[in-house]
Design an enzyme around this catalytic site. Structure first.
Site, PDB file in Angstrom:
ATOM      1  N   LYS A  38       0.841  -1.209   0.000  1.00  8.71           N
ATOM      2  CA  LYS A  38       0.000   0.000   0.000  1.00  8.71           C
ATOM      3  C   LYS A  38       0.871   1.252   0.000  1.00  8.71           C
ATOM      4  O   LYS A  38       0.614   2.199  -0.754  1.00  8.71           O
ATOM      5  CB  LYS A  38      -0.939  -0.028   1.217  1.00  8.71           C
ATOM      6  CG  LYS A  38      -2.011  -1.101   1.082  1.00  8.71           C
ATOM      7  CD  LYS A  38      -2.767  -1.386   2.367  1.00  8.71           C
ATOM      8  CE  LYS A  38      -3.694  -2.587   2.154  1.00  8.71           C
ATOM      9  NZ  LYS A  38      -4.412  -3.020   3.355  1.00  8.71           N
TER      10      LYS A  38
ATOM     11  N   GLN B  98      -4.787  -1.430   9.586  1.00  8.10           N
ATOM     12  CA  GLN B  98      -4.602  -2.774   9.022  1.00  8.10           C
ATOM     13  C   GLN B  98      -5.113  -3.833   9.997  1.00  8.10           C
ATOM     14  O   GLN B  98      -4.735  -3.851  11.172  1.00  8.10           O
ATOM     15  CB  GLN B  98      -3.107  -2.994   8.714  1.00  8.10           C
ATOM     16  CG  GLN B  98      -2.804  -4.315   8.037  1.00  8.10           C
ATOM     17  CD  GLN B  98      -3.405  -4.427   6.634  1.00  8.10           C
ATOM     18  OE1 GLN B  98      -3.317  -3.510   5.828  1.00  8.10           O
ATOM     19  NE2 GLN B  98      -4.017  -5.567   6.343  1.00  8.10           N
TER      20      GLN B  98
ATOM     21  N   ASP C 272     -11.309   2.472   3.825  1.00  8.73           N
ATOM     22  CA  ASP C 272     -11.708   1.060   3.714  1.00  8.73           C
ATOM     23  C   ASP C 272     -13.214   0.931   3.512  1.00  8.73           C
ATOM     24  O   ASP C 272     -13.705  -0.139   3.144  1.00  8.73           O
ATOM     25  CB  ASP C 272     -11.305   0.300   4.992  1.00  8.73           C
ATOM     26  CG  ASP C 272     -10.013  -0.478   4.819  1.00  8.73           C
ATOM     27  OD1 ASP C 272      -9.680  -0.818   3.662  1.00  8.73           O
ATOM     28  OD2 ASP C 272      -9.342  -0.744   5.832  1.00  8.73           O
TER      29      ASP C 272
END
Ligand code: NDP
Length: 309
Positions: free
Chosen positions: A53, A97, A120
């Protein structure tokens, strides 16, 4: 006739090229998008994902920041960290995460991410926006699946769509996106009766189950579009043979690495489907591309620029 292979790597690279141009012009206008990634502890798989990422941000010109608190962090400390990022103007996206350590209340932490920075798309506010067709941030993997359909010219409106899996991060948002695109949608799960028969109704079949090769040819209507979200690691020779017997390319890779990836869809489905996403190289590459896209979208939304739903 064998299925058209929907090349996720190529589609992801097209999206990234478009985003790089957009980031360049936003940066020139003094509004460079920024992403903060919180990686708690030392989970090797999470470290690989986060590295990907951050690298992707660098390639596209997006500012990125990696924050690595120790595995002993408490829910309160992590929430305070997120709140600090919520307040910082140069941070447009915040990604925590997963998985988080057992002592941390993951739902509470995800709720703390401000909905405008929730790249997200997991915050209940964004879930609500999606289900009421308002502009918001959409979970990356299902958003990527929709991009594959759109960019491959596969019509969705009026089509019978079956989604196998009802998780909050893939199955449910995928079903909602298909519904918003005017498909007729059925959502299946582990309690669904005669799953194969339900799946055979689908013009568009989405498999988000987490079970290697479960969707075999008897689940698929000939000519259907099949989107395979699953990522499963195969390490046993017997299992490898079940999926890839006679596939020389896979055989070489399996011999060299001792493992290979298979989706939730059995490779034999490519013989009867109309179009299919491969594993690897299908929806996987789209997930990071859509995270980048969400970061740019979040930056634009916070600055009041219009975005499409
Ligand atoms: P979850 O485990 O959260 O959900 C799996 C779903 O599949 C559940 O709804 C479950 O039903 C259903 N299911 C399980 N077994 C069966 C069965 N035998 N018959 C019918 N339905 C079944 O998984 P995720 O949604 O998080 O992930 C799904 C897959 O996608 C995984 O392989 C994961 O690795 C992959 N993935 C890939 C990503 C990418 O970047 N391409 C990103 C995220 C995930 P029930 O609700 O009844 O338990």
């Amino acid at each position: 006739m064998p299925a058209t292979i929907l090349d996720g790597t190529k589609i992801a690279s097209d999206i990234r090229a478009e985003l790089a141009a957009e980031v360049k012009s936003m940066t020139a206008a003094g509004a460079r998008p920024g992403l903060a990634v919180i990686l708690v502890g030392e989970n090797p798989a999470s470290e690989i994902y986060v590295r990907g990422k951050v690298k992707s941000c660098e390639e596209l010109g997006i500012y990125s920041e990696k924050i690595t608190p120790p595995t002993t962090i408490t829910t309160l400390e992590l929430c305070q960290m997120v709140e600090g990022l919520n307040r910082r103007d140069e941070i447009d996206g915040i990604l925590v995460q997963l998985p988080l350590p057992d002592q941390v209340d993951a739902k509470k932490v995800l709720m703390t991410v401000h909905p405008t920075k929730d790249v997200d798309g997991f915050h209940p506010m964004n879930v609500g926006y999606l289900s009421t067709q308002r502009p918001g941030l959409v979970p990356c993997t299902p958003a990527g699946a929709m991009e594959v359909l759109r960019r491959s010219g596969i019509a969705v409106a009026g089509k019978e769509s079956v989604v196998v899996g009802r998780s909050d991060i893939v199955g449910k948002p995928a079903a909602m996106l298909l519904l918003n695109a005017n498909a007729t949608v059925t959502v299946c799960h582990s309690k669904t009766h005669d799953l194969a028969a339900v799946c055979r109704r689908a013009d568009i079949l989405v498999a988000a189950i987490g079970r290697a090769g479960m969707i075999t040819r008897d689940f698929v209507k000939p000519g259907a579009t099949v989107l395979d979200v699953g990522i499963n690691k195969v390490t046993e020779r017997a299992e490898f043979e079940k999926f890839f017997a006679g596939n020389k390319k896979r055989e070489e890779k399996f011999a060299a690495k001792g493992s290979t990836l298979v989706g939730d869809v059995h490779p034999e489905v490519a013989e009867i489907a109309g179009a299919i996403t491969p594993v690897p190289g299908g929806l996987g590459p789209l997930t990071i591309a859509m995270l980048m896209s969400n970061t740019v979208k979040a930056a634009r939304m916070r600055r009041g620029s219009p975005v499409t739903v």
